[in-house]
Design an enzyme around this catalytic site. Structure first.
Site, PDB file in Angstrom:
ATOM      1  N   ARG A 231     -50.737  12.046  15.545  1.00 18.73           N
ATOM      2  CA  ARG A 231     -51.282  12.622  14.326  1.00 18.73           C
ATOM      3  C   ARG A 231     -50.387  13.779  13.884  1.00 18.73           C
ATOM      4  O   ARG A 231     -49.932  14.581  14.691  1.00 18.73           O
ATOM      5  CB  ARG A 231     -52.716  13.118  14.539  1.00 18.73           C
ATOM      6  N   GLU A 260     -49.026  14.986   4.220  1.00 18.46           N
ATOM      7  CA  GLU A 260     -48.670  13.632   3.798  1.00 18.46           C
ATOM      8  C   GLU A 260     -49.168  13.385   2.375  1.00 18.46           C
ATOM      9  O   GLU A 260     -50.337  13.663   2.093  1.00 18.46           O
ATOM     10  CB  GLU A 260     -49.270  12.590   4.757  1.00 18.46           C
ATOM     11  N   HIS A 279     -45.643   6.978   7.769  1.00 19.41           N
ATOM     12  CA  HIS A 279     -46.938   6.631   8.363  1.00 19.41           C
ATOM     13  C   HIS A 279     -47.171   5.116   8.305  1.00 19.41           C
ATOM     14  O   HIS A 279     -48.196   4.640   7.805  1.00 19.41           O
ATOM     15  CB  HIS A 279     -48.077   7.372   7.655  1.00 19.41           C
TER      16      HIS A 279
END
Length: 318
Positions: A231, A260, A279
């Site tokens: 994460r 992000e 991601h």
């Protein structure tokens, strides 16, 4: 046992598969908050994201299926943590895809390809030949922080390349196949100087949030590489950028980020020896089928009054 299952998120193909597996289950798809508040008081199970008001309305709720392996921060709020509701997640369905992504990072970094990628885009030929820098994997040590499903599969793949694997995990009791040594989280600082690759696979929890900072990059070897696919909130990006620019570590590869999308003005875009993907490590085939199979199994277990699989430690968010 018959029961009512409420979808707070789009059901997709899940509802049909669940209904076929457990015909006595009533499924309700909620399209609005008002519908959710009306349906939840008589529901024993649901899929999606609750808040304190929705949880208070769900007076019969026993099972909440989280829509992700590691939902965003705030999903496990105090009232949910304190409740008797059992939460399950989708951990385990991404092990092969994410571990392959990690190994792609490891191989690229070990062969210096992250440098050659930039040279190609700049139209530059880098000389070096047999003297080009590389990391010889059979003599390298991978420190894998988190050896649950993803970390354990990563360790197994590292062993295929002859690497020594050192795992850290708070819940795994014995070394999984492929893990040469298993240690507790409080030993991380002592193990960092040994590693040629430090690989983070841990979820975001109260213990891991923001735990990789300058202090830990400074403990790594100057020749070591850092990889994070867990994460983004677990790594301070400003500290990683500093470590790369000051040569505290040899390079890094990230698939997840504190912010992000990574803002266009963020200095990491131009950091030396840095490789990133947006991601996408979990991408791969069969995820729909795996989600379906897991939900079907848990619906069958719930109907029979059996223990569910993938139960979450709510206090620790995973």
């Amino acid at each position: 046992m018959s029961f009512k299952f409420v979808f707070l998120s789009p059901a997709g193909d899940l509802a049909a598969a669940m209904s076929e597996a457990v015909p006595t289950m009533e499924i309700v798809q909620c399209e609005s908050r008002a519908e959710a508040l009306a349906a939840l008081p008589t529901a024993q199970a649901c899929f999606g994201t609750l808040d304190s008001e929705l949880l208070a309305a769900a007076v019969q709720l026993k099972w909440l299926a989280a829509p992700a392996a590691g939902p965003p921060k705030g999903y496990y709020f105090p009232e949910l943590i304190a409740s008797d509701v059992v939460v399950t997640n989708f951990r385990g369905i991404f092990n092969d895809h994410i571990s392959a992504h990690i190994m792609a990072f490891v191989l690229v970094l070990s062969r210096g390809m992250h440098r050659y990628f930039r040279d190609q885009f700049a139209g530059q030929w880098r000389s070096g030949g047999e003297s080009s820098p590389s990391t010889y994997l059979p003599e390298a040590t991978a420190l894998i922080v988190g050896v649950g499903g993803i970390g354990a599969e990563t360790a197994r793949q590292c062993k295929n390349w002859g690497m020594t694997t050192v795992g850290i995990d708070p819940r795994v009791g014995s070394p999984p196949p492929g893990v040469d040594e298993l240690h507790r989280p409080d030993e991380l600082d002592q193990l960092l100087p040994r590693a040629d690759f430090v690989i983070l696979t841990v979820p975001q929890t109260p213990q891991t949030e923001g735990f990789f900072t300058s202090a830990r990059f400074e403990q790594m070897k100057n020749s070591a590489y850092f990889v994070n696919i867990g994460r983004g909130a677990n790594v301070k990006l400003a500290d990683l950028d500093q470590a790369l620019r000051e040569g505290q570590i040899a390079g890094a590869a990230l698939d997840v980020f504190e912010q992000e999308p990574l803002p266009p003005e963020h200095p990491l875009w131009t950091a030396p020896n840095f490789l990133m993907t947006p991601h996408v490590a979990a991408a791969g085939p069969y995820l729909t089928e795996r989600r379906r199979d897991l939900m079907v199994e848990n619906c069958q277990r719930f109907a029979r009054g059996e223990a569910l699989v993938n139960v979450v430690d709510k206090e620790n968010w995973f």
